[in-house]
Design a protein around this motif. Sequence first.
Motif, PDB file in Angstrom:
ATOM      1  N   ARG A  31       0.843  -1.206   0.000  1.00 56.64           N
ATOM      2  CA  ARG A  31       0.000   0.000   0.000  1.00 56.64           C
ATOM      3  C   ARG A  31       0.876   1.252   0.000  1.00 56.64           C
ATOM      4  O   ARG A  31       0.666   2.169  -0.786  1.00 56.64           O
ATOM      5  N   GLU A  32       1.883   1.271   0.864  1.00 55.91           N
ATOM      6  CA  GLU A  32       2.780   2.428   0.934  1.00 55.91           C
ATOM      7  C   GLU A  32       3.596   2.562  -0.351  1.00 55.91           C
ATOM      8  O   GLU A  32       3.825   3.663  -0.842  1.00 55.91           O
ATOM      9  N   ASP A  33       4.050   1.441  -0.891  1.00 54.88           N
ATOM     10  CA  ASP A  33       4.847   1.466  -2.116  1.00 54.88           C
ATOM     11  C   ASP A  33       4.066   2.052  -3.284  1.00 54.88           C
ATOM     12  O   ASP A  33       4.607   2.799  -4.087  1.00 54.88           O
ATOM     13  N   LEU A  34       2.790   1.716  -3.378  1.00 54.87           N
ATOM     14  CA  LEU A  34       1.991   2.136  -4.533  1.00 54.87           C
ATOM     15  C   LEU A  34       1.253   3.453  -4.335  1.00 54.87           C
ATOM     16  O   LEU A  34       0.809   4.059  -5.323  1.00 54.87           O
ATOM     17  N   THR A  35       1.104   3.914  -3.097  1.00 55.25           N
ATOM     18  CA  THR A  35       0.360   5.157  -2.864  1.00 55.25           C
ATOM     19  C   THR A  35       1.122   6.154  -2.015  1.00 55.25           C
ATOM     20  O   THR A  35       0.613   7.231  -1.734  1.00 55.25           O
ATOM     21  N   GLY A  36       2.314   5.826  -1.590  1.00 48.98           N
ATOM     22  CA  GLY A  36       3.077   6.684  -0.681  1.00 48.98           C
ATOM     23  C   GLY A  36       3.639   7.925  -1.354  1.00 48.98           C
ATOM     24  O   GLY A  36       3.361   8.235  -2.517  1.00 48.98           O
ATOM     25  N   LYS A  37       4.459   8.618  -0.585  1.00 44.68           N
ATOM     26  CA  LYS A  37       4.985   9.917  -1.003  1.00 44.68           C
ATOM     27  C   LYS A  37       5.806   9.839  -2.297  1.00 44.68           C
ATOM     28  O   LYS A  37       5.684  10.695  -3.156  1.00 44.68           O
ATOM     29  N   TYR A  38       6.643   8.849  -2.435  1.00 43.07           N
ATOM     30  CA  TYR A  38       7.504   8.741  -3.626  1.00 43.07           C
ATOM     31  C   TYR A  38       7.076   7.583  -4.524  1.00 43.07           C
ATOM     32  O   TYR A  38       7.914   6.922  -5.138  1.00 43.07           O
ATOM     33  N   PRO A  88      -0.828   4.243 -14.288  1.00 37.96           N
ATOM     34  CA  PRO A  88      -2.117   4.055 -13.601  1.00 37.96           C
ATOM     35  C   PRO A  88      -2.678   2.637 -13.734  1.00 37.96           C
ATOM     36  O   PRO A  88      -3.186   2.075 -12.758  1.00 37.96           O
ATOM     37  N   MET A  89      -2.566   2.045 -14.917  1.00 32.65           N
ATOM     38  CA  MET A  89      -3.067   0.689 -15.106  1.00 32.65           C
ATOM     39  C   MET A  89      -2.244  -0.336 -14.311  1.00 32.65           C
ATOM     40  O   MET A  89      -2.801  -1.228 -13.682  1.00 32.65           O
ATOM     41  N   ASN A  90      -0.922  -0.181 -14.343  1.00 33.37           N
ATOM     42  CA  ASN A  90      -0.064  -1.105 -13.596  1.00 33.37           C
ATOM     43  C   ASN A  90      -0.307  -0.990 -12.099  1.00 33.37           C
ATOM     44  O   ASN A  90      -0.336  -1.991 -11.379  1.00 33.37           O
ATOM     45  N   ARG A  91      -0.485   0.240 -11.624  1.00 33.98           N
ATOM     46  CA  ARG A  91      -0.726   0.467 -10.208  1.00 33.98           C
ATOM     47  C   ARG A  91      -2.036  -0.192  -9.770  1.00 33.98           C
ATOM     48  O   ARG A  91      -2.085  -0.899  -8.761  1.00 33.98           O
ATOM     49  N   GLY A  99      -5.068  -7.720  -3.252  1.00 32.61           N
ATOM     50  CA  GLY A  99      -6.297  -7.690  -2.478  1.00 32.61           C
ATOM     51  C   GLY A  99      -6.659  -6.323  -1.935  1.00 32.61           C
ATOM     52  O   GLY A  99      -7.444  -6.211  -1.000  1.00 32.61           O
ATOM     53  N   LEU A 100      -6.096  -5.271  -2.503  1.00 34.82           N
ATOM     54  CA  LEU A 100      -6.385  -3.904  -2.081  1.00 34.82           C
ATOM     55  C   LEU A 100      -7.289  -3.248  -3.117  1.00 34.82           C
ATOM     56  O   LEU A 100      -7.324  -3.675  -4.276  1.00 34.82           O
ATOM     57  N   PRO A 101      -8.037  -2.208  -2.745  1.00 34.37           N
ATOM     58  CA  PRO A 101      -8.901  -1.537  -3.723  1.00 34.37           C
ATOM     59  C   PRO A 101      -8.077  -0.952  -4.867  1.00 34.37           C
ATOM     60  O   PRO A 101      -7.065  -0.292  -4.639  1.00 34.37           O
ATOM     61  N   ALA A 102      -8.515  -1.188  -6.093  1.00 37.97           N
ATOM     62  CA  ALA A 102      -7.762  -0.727  -7.269  1.00 37.97           C
ATOM     63  C   ALA A 102      -7.723   0.794  -7.366  1.00 37.97           C
ATOM     64  O   ALA A 102      -6.829   1.350  -8.005  1.00 37.97           O
ATOM     65  N   ASP A 103      -8.676   1.485  -6.734  1.00 41.47           N
ATOM     66  CA  ASP A 103      -8.700   2.948  -6.812  1.00 41.47           C
ATOM     67  C   ASP A 103      -8.078   3.603  -5.577  1.00 41.47           C
ATOM     68  O   ASP A 103      -8.249   4.798  -5.361  1.00 41.47           O
ATOM     69  N   LEU A 104      -7.334   2.855  -4.799  1.00 38.33           N
ATOM     70  CA  LEU A 104      -6.678   3.381  -3.608  1.00 38.33           C
ATOM     71  C   LEU A 104      -5.688   4.467  -4.026  1.00 38.33           C
ATOM     72  O   LEU A 104      -5.002   4.345  -5.039  1.00 38.33           O
ATOM     73  N   GLU A 105      -5.653   5.550  -3.248  1.00 38.02           N
ATOM     74  CA  GLU A 105      -4.723   6.626  -3.589  1.00 38.02           C
ATOM     75  C   GLU A 105      -4.050   7.154  -2.337  1.00 38.02           C
ATOM     76  O   GLU A 105      -4.408   6.802  -1.220  1.00 38.02           O
ATOM     77  N   ASN A 106      -3.099   8.021  -2.538  1.00 39.57           N
ATOM     78  CA  ASN A 106      -2.347   8.631  -1.460  1.00 39.57           C
ATOM     79  C   ASN A 106      -3.302   9.401  -0.555  1.00 39.57           C
ATOM     80  O   ASN A 106      -4.022  10.280  -1.029  1.00 39.57           O
ATOM     81  N   PRO A 107      -3.344   9.107   0.751  1.00 32.29           N
ATOM     82  CA  PRO A 107      -4.288   9.788   1.648  1.00 32.29           C
ATOM     83  C   PRO A 107      -4.064  11.298   1.701  1.00 32.29           C
ATOM     84  O   PRO A 107      -5.027  12.062   1.774  1.00 32.29           O
TER      85      PRO A 107
END
Length: 126
Positions: A31-38, A88-91, A99-107
Motif C-alpha cells: 500500500r505504501e509502495d503504490l500510494t506513498g509519497k515517492y 495508472p493501469m499497472n498500479r 487484495g487492495l482496492p484498485a482505486d486506492l490513492e495517497n491519503p
Amino acid sequence: MTRARRRPNPVEWIGYAFGRRLPDSLHDWVREDLTGKYAVARHLVRGLVPFTPLFAVFMFFPGALWLRGSMVLLAVLLALFYTAAFMPMNRAHRLAKHGLPADLENPERARKREEERARYAAQYPH
C-alpha cells in the motif's frame, strides 16, 4: 503469532518488480509502495528492473563504447516512457493483485483534493 514483516527481502522485491504477488504480511508495505509519497519514483525504478538484462546485452554488441552506451540510453528512455505511460493501469493491477482496492490513492493527496473541492464549492455555490 508472527509479526508482520516491514519490507520484502531482495528476492521477493525482484519478483515483485517482475509482477509477482507478495505475501499477505506485506500488504501495508505494498500500500505504501503504490500510494506513498515517492510512489511515482519507485514505480519508475521498479519498471526498469525487468529491462536490466536487455541493457546488459546491449553493452556486449560490437561497436564503439559510445554507440553501445547510446543504445542503452535509448532503451532506458523508451522503458521509462512506457513505464510512465502505463503507470495508472499497472498500479491498479498491482493493488488488485494484492487484495487492495484498485482505486486506492495517497491519503494526503485525497485530503488536499477534498479541501480544494470544498473551497471551490464554498466560492461557487450552485
